[in-house]
Design an enzyme around this catalytic site. Structure first.
Site, PDB file in Angstrom:
ATOM      1  N   HIS A 181       0.808  -1.221   0.000  1.00 48.08           N
ATOM      2  CA  HIS A 181       0.000   0.000   0.000  1.00 48.08           C
ATOM      3  C   HIS A 181       0.844   1.274   0.000  1.00 48.08           C
ATOM      4  O   HIS A 181       0.318   2.369  -0.222  1.00 48.08           O
ATOM      5  CB  HIS A 181      -0.934   0.005   1.215  1.00 48.08           C
ATOM      6  CG  HIS A 181      -2.245   0.669   0.959  1.00 48.08           C
ATOM      7  ND1 HIS A 181      -2.488   1.463  -0.139  1.00 48.08           N
ATOM      8  CD2 HIS A 181      -3.404   0.683   1.664  1.00 48.08           C
ATOM      9  CE1 HIS A 181      -3.717   1.936  -0.098  1.00 48.08           C
ATOM     10  NE2 HIS A 181      -4.301   1.471   0.986  1.00 48.08           N
ATOM     11  N   ASP A 229      -1.850   2.195  -4.651  1.00 53.88           N
ATOM     12  CA  ASP A 229      -3.064   2.657  -3.979  1.00 53.88           C
ATOM     13  C   ASP A 229      -4.193   1.654  -4.183  1.00 53.88           C
ATOM     14  O   ASP A 229      -4.198   0.868  -5.141  1.00 53.88           O
ATOM     15  CB  ASP A 229      -3.495   4.014  -4.533  1.00 53.88           C
ATOM     16  CG  ASP A 229      -2.487   5.113  -4.218  1.00 53.88           C
ATOM     17  OD1 ASP A 229      -1.755   4.975  -3.216  1.00 53.88           O
ATOM     18  OD2 ASP A 229      -2.406   6.088  -5.000  1.00 53.88           O
TER      19      ASP A 229
END
Length: 452
Positions: A424, A428
């Site tokens: 992450h 995204d």
């Protein structure tokens, strides 16, 4: 006769220590030059250590699981005559086809690439309890299985049965001769449970076989197994990946009805020299089509240097369960292969990994990984990213489920979930979803996989 002191040789460039995995010799054994005597594991590979001389083993140093520096004395061999001054104590070790530094990848994935060959399971050191000394009140003797899954001594004939005063009082009140009762406590000590079993059996001798058969609900045994070798490296790499990578997992279902029809047709028409197609080659093809739009998912991230390396070539790791643990053989430059070539490479690499013959080059260099639990794949998984990669594609089992068609009718469809994890920090959630949706479009319309 002279002594030859054998030191742990240099097992690889930059390697300063190694973990003992398994000794293949013991004190008193005759050994010959170049004989495989020891397996050690470094951060890079499992290495076979050969003997450097002919002789008889006098002593060995180090137990499985111990990490020792290169140059440490590990073996003393009695050699006939004098040891030559120019003997190569650092005999060239052989690197096996297991690269634990890069092989553990997913959260327990099993690839459809598995198959063929056999390999010796990674050795596990067993905990050996210290023997308990015999005392006059607790005679020793042969052992046999106890009701709790442990061991129970066989009482020597003629010895007075061992029991607590409370057990003796119960036996006296019930007019039971404790010599007829089989004790399962330490040194054949008779317990209240033994007495209960004897009474429940109608006051007759209860054989060990009957007791073991009736003991399933009372198993209390345990076994301590030292985690060493490849399994230890897998544990370390899993912990490192989870500790350093903030994972995001995205799950979506894929309708594979059309793809399964196409796959069955292609397998029926394939030539004898072509490898049977599984789902995996189609997934690899979908990745090679989708990743150019999402280069951050075909990348390595160096946390220390805050450097993201995006790769043009797609080197697809295929997580494979083997007798030696989880490994990740790599299909190099998958973007340059057609589906039959991908299928052949997946099978070749899977067979080599399972047989323990995969090379270091075949187990390193992946830029993204596919992990599959195949038919046992469940509904959803949360695969662990193969550090330093930024994405892993997880495959769950395919099921025939009811779904609505365009006219609102319920029809059977072949459905499979993709459970994929992403770093992450780099990918995204929106981009992760778009990548999976791109793959979904290719897989649900498989003809597009073969269109330019």
């Amino acid at each position: 006769m002279s002594e030859y002191k054998y030191k742990l040789p240099d097992v690889g460039e930059g390697v300063v220590e190694a973990e003992i995995v398994e000794w293949h010799i013991k004190a008193g054994d005759k050994v010959t030059e170049d004989q495989h005597i020891l397996d050690v594991m470094t951060d890079k590979a499992t290495v076979e250590i050969p003997c450097a001389v002919n002789g008889v083993v006098k002593s060995i140093v180090g137990e499985p699981g111990e990490v020792i520096p290169v140059g440490t004395e590990i073996l003393i061999i009695d050699v006939d005559g004098e040891v030559p001054d120019d003997i190569d104590a650092a005999a060239e070790p052989e690197t096996k086809g297991a690269n634990p530094a890069s092989s553990p990848a997913s959260g327990g994935g099993v690839s459809e690439a598995d198959g063929g060959g056999e390999a010796k399971p990674a050795p596990q050191a067993e905990a050996k309890p210290e023997p308990k000394p015999s005392t006059p009140s607790e005679p020793s003797g042969p052992t046999s299985p106890a009701r709790g899954g442990g061991q129970v001594a066989s009482r020597p004939s003629g010895d007075r049965p061992l029991a607590s005063p409370a057990v003796r009082q119960r036996a006296l009140e019930a007019d039971i001769d404790l010599a007829d009762v089989l004790g399962t406590g330490p040194a054949c000590r008779i317990t209240h449970t033994d007495l209960d079993d004897f009474i429940a059996a109608g006051g007759r001798f209860v054989s060990r076989a009957e007791r073991v058969g009736a003991s399933k609900a009372r198993r209390t045994g345990k076994e301590d197994i030292k985690v060493i070798g490849l399994r230890r490296k897998i544990a370390e790499n899993m912990a490192h990946a989870k500790r350093t990578i903030p994972h995001i997992t995205y799950v979506d279902e894929i309708d594979l009805t059309a793809l399964e029809d196409l796959r069955a047709h292609m397998n029926a028409k394939k030539s004898d020299d072509q490898t049977k197609l599984t789902i995996i080659p189609f997934l690899v093809m979908a990745l090679t089509r989708s990743l150019p739009k999402f280069p951050q998912a075909n990348a390595h991230f160096d946390t220390d240097g805050s450097l993201l390396t995006q790769h043009d070539g797609i080197h697809c790791g295929i997580a494979a369960a083997t007798p030696n643990g989880l490994m990740v053989p790599v299909v190099k430059h998958a973007e340059s292969l057609d589906i039959w070539e991908v299928a052949a490479e997946v099978k070749r690499l899977g067979d080599a990994a399972k047989a323990g013959k995969a090379t270091k080059d075949e187990l390193t260099g992946s830029t993204i990984t596919i992990t599959s639990l195949g038919a046992i794949g469940g509904i959803v998984t949360t695969p662990v990213i193969n550090h330093p990669e930024t994405a892993i594609i997880g495959v769950n089992k395919m099921q025939t489920l009811p779904r609505y068609d365009a006219e609102g009718r319920v029809v059977p469809r072949k459905i499979m979930n993709l459970s994929s994890s992403f770093d992450h920090r780099i990918v995204d959630g929106y981009e992760a979803a778009l990548l999976v949706q791109e793959m979904k479009a290719y897989l649900e319309n498989p003809a597009t996989l073969f269109m330019d």
